[in-house]
Design a protein around this motif. Sequence first.
Motif, PDB file in Angstrom:
ATOM      1  N   GLY A 188       0.808  -1.218   0.000  1.00  0.00           N
ATOM      2  CA  GLY A 188       0.000   0.000   0.000  1.00  0.00           C
ATOM      3  C   GLY A 188       0.840   1.266   0.000  1.00  0.00           C
ATOM      4  N   ALA A 189       0.180   2.394   0.267  1.00  0.00           N
ATOM      5  CA  ALA A 189       0.844   3.701   0.232  1.00  0.00           C
ATOM      6  C   ALA A 189       1.929   3.788   1.297  1.00  0.00           C
ATOM      7  N   LEU A 190       3.067   4.300   0.886  1.00  0.00           N
ATOM      8  CA  LEU A 190       4.207   4.477   1.775  1.00  0.00           C
ATOM      9  C   LEU A 190       4.439   5.946   2.081  1.00  0.00           C
ATOM     10  N   ARG A 191       4.319   6.783   1.080  1.00  0.00           N
ATOM     11  CA  ARG A 191       4.558   8.208   1.256  1.00  0.00           C
ATOM     12  C   ARG A 191       3.706   8.990   0.261  1.00  0.00           C
ATOM     13  N   VAL A 192       3.026  10.031   0.754  1.00  0.00           N
ATOM     14  CA  VAL A 192       2.322  10.992  -0.094  1.00  0.00           C
ATOM     15  C   VAL A 192       2.739  12.363   0.427  1.00  0.00           C
ATOM     16  N   MET A 193       3.497  13.099  -0.363  1.00  0.00           N
ATOM     17  CA  MET A 193       4.055  14.358   0.120  1.00  0.00           C
ATOM     18  C   MET A 193       4.111  15.373  -1.005  1.00  0.00           C
ATOM     19  N   TYR A 194       4.066  16.637  -0.620  1.00  0.00           N
ATOM     20  CA  TYR A 194       4.150  17.698  -1.613  1.00  0.00           C
ATOM     21  C   TYR A 194       5.582  17.801  -2.123  1.00  0.00           C
ATOM     22  N   ARG A 214       5.074  -5.096  -9.759  1.00  0.00           N
ATOM     23  CA  ARG A 214       3.762  -4.978 -10.415  1.00  0.00           C
ATOM     24  C   ARG A 214       2.673  -4.633  -9.409  1.00  0.00           C
ATOM     25  N   GLU A 215       2.667  -5.305  -8.262  1.00  0.00           N
ATOM     26  CA  GLU A 215       1.631  -5.025  -7.265  1.00  0.00           C
ATOM     27  C   GLU A 215       1.779  -3.613  -6.719  1.00  0.00           C
ATOM     28  N   ALA A 216       3.015  -3.148  -6.556  1.00  0.00           N
ATOM     29  CA  ALA A 216       3.236  -1.787  -6.099  1.00  0.00           C
ATOM     30  C   ALA A 216       2.738  -0.781  -7.134  1.00  0.00           C
ATOM     31  N   GLN A 217       2.911  -1.106  -8.418  1.00  0.00           N
ATOM     32  CA  GLN A 217       2.403  -0.238  -9.477  1.00  0.00           C
ATOM     33  C   GLN A 217       0.881  -0.174  -9.443  1.00  0.00           C
ATOM     34  N   ARG A 218       0.248  -1.299  -9.129  1.00  0.00           N
ATOM     35  CA  ARG A 218      -1.217  -1.318  -9.034  1.00  0.00           C
ATOM     36  C   ARG A 218      -1.677  -0.449  -7.863  1.00  0.00           C
ATOM     37  N   ARG A 219      -0.978  -0.559  -6.742  1.00  0.00           N
ATOM     38  CA  ARG A 219      -1.306   0.289  -5.596  1.00  0.00           C
ATOM     39  C   ARG A 219      -1.128   1.770  -5.945  1.00  0.00           C
ATOM     40  N   LEU A 220      -0.087   2.072  -6.698  1.00  0.00           N
ATOM     41  CA  LEU A 220       0.182   3.443  -7.103  1.00  0.00           C
ATOM     42  C   LEU A 220      -0.948   3.982  -7.986  1.00  0.00           C
ATOM     43  N   GLN A 239     -11.640   4.356   3.234  1.00  0.00           N
ATOM     44  CA  GLN A 239     -10.925   3.749   4.347  1.00  0.00           C
ATOM     45  C   GLN A 239     -10.186   2.500   3.897  1.00  0.00           C
ATOM     46  N   GLU A 240     -10.693   1.897   2.814  1.00  0.00           N
ATOM     47  CA  GLU A 240     -10.096   0.662   2.330  1.00  0.00           C
ATOM     48  C   GLU A 240      -8.822   0.893   1.517  1.00  0.00           C
ATOM     49  N   LEU A 241      -8.521   2.151   1.192  1.00  0.00           N
ATOM     50  CA  LEU A 241      -7.306   2.426   0.434  1.00  0.00           C
ATOM     51  C   LEU A 241      -6.109   1.920   1.238  1.00  0.00           C
ATOM     52  N   ALA A 242      -5.340   1.020   0.623  1.00  0.00           N
ATOM     53  CA  ALA A 242      -4.288   0.319   1.354  1.00  0.00           C
ATOM     54  C   ALA A 242      -3.141   1.246   1.730  1.00  0.00           C
ATOM     55  N   VAL A 243      -2.670   1.093   2.973  1.00  0.00           N
ATOM     56  CA  VAL A 243      -1.500   1.820   3.473  1.00  0.00           C
ATOM     57  C   VAL A 243      -0.536   0.798   4.072  1.00  0.00           C
ATOM     58  N   ASP A 244       0.734   0.927   3.753  1.00  0.00           N
ATOM     59  CA  ASP A 244       1.757   0.052   4.322  1.00  0.00           C
ATOM     60  C   ASP A 244       2.232   0.680   5.625  1.00  0.00           C
ATOM     61  N   TRP A 245       1.470   0.456   6.701  1.00  0.00           N
ATOM     62  CA  TRP A 245       1.769   1.106   7.969  1.00  0.00           C
ATOM     63  C   TRP A 245       3.125   0.699   8.516  1.00  0.00           C
ATOM     64  N   ASP A 246       3.524  -0.548   8.327  1.00  0.00           N
ATOM     65  CA  ASP A 246       4.811  -0.998   8.869  1.00  0.00           C
ATOM     66  C   ASP A 246       5.965  -0.197   8.296  1.00  0.00           C
ATOM     67  N   ALA A 247       5.871   0.185   7.020  1.00  0.00           N
ATOM     68  CA  ALA A 247       6.951   0.944   6.381  1.00  0.00           C
ATOM     69  C   ALA A 247       6.742   2.452   6.512  1.00  0.00           C
TER      70      ALA A 247
END
Length: 332
Positions: A188-194, A214-220, A239-247
């Motif tokens: 899922g999402a790792l970073r969203v920044m300006y 490929r899966e990361a590209q799909r998440r992107l 709320q279902e938008l995936a986030v990679d909280w561990d990273a």
Amino acid sequence: MSSDGRIDDASARLRARGLRVTPQRRAILSAFTGAATEHLSADEVHARAAAAVPEVGRGTVYAALAELTELGLLAAVGNPEPVRYETNVDAHQHFRCRVCLRLYDVALDAPPTAALKRRGFVVEHTTVTAEGICADCAAYDRGLSDGAARSDGVRAAAGATIALPRGTAYGVADTPIGRVQMLCTERGALRVMYADHAEGPAVAAAGARRRGAREAQRRLAELDTAIDGYFAHGTPFAQELAVDWDAAATDPDDGATLDAIRAIPFARERSYEQLGLSDAPFDRGVSIGSNPLALVVPCHRVSRGREITTWYVGGPERKRALREHERQHAER
């Protein structure tokens, strides 16, 4: 108002504060006679002002009283909040936080009353309420500042590179409030920044060197679609938008705080102490101040009590723009 109880010329006092002298303002300010016992309610001011200017409305009086108080021509006394009840029935004092409006039981010295007794007053009891900013709100504000500093690119300013998990995908999205950089892992999402963030160049350099799994590209692609929908149509992030909280999260408390913020409804706000979390206010401020997932985690909806802080991970102008964007879409 002069110390001897005589009212100063209302027109002169208004001009001294740079206000245009209108019949309504003059009547409202002239409603006060200067008597030592005079502490008027808004309705009492309206009744007196209406005797001089019959067409003055209650709304005008309320607005003018707030304006004149802010400019220092009047002082507001008393608490407009409703009566609060508590189980502590022993005599005690209170501290009221003007930011979050919470009341705290405190021990304060009672004020001296001998001078009143000498004047003939019969003092039966005294009530002391201190007012200011509570320790929690002050700690949260310090946390915001420390979190912003942590997020502000000390590492990037020192020339350090950013290490990304294997298979991370990188992309950019152009929005009405500036270009946004996106990083996604397979989870899922790792970073969203300006892009103008202090760490923006380092993120761009690290992300541009890889295509991503490929899966990361799909998440992107999912994230890019969600950002486009938010700005184009006012569609809330799911709320279902995936986030990679561990990273994405620096520590577990960050993840819990940021995930709780995602539950704040679109175009609404919630104070930091109402997020249903058990971490300390300072730690909560650090987590929010260093939010690595702008937009996805809508920290622009978090207030400090009734105060809308100017802080935002993308700057105060972007915060105002996001709040206005959501307000306009919510009203449709």
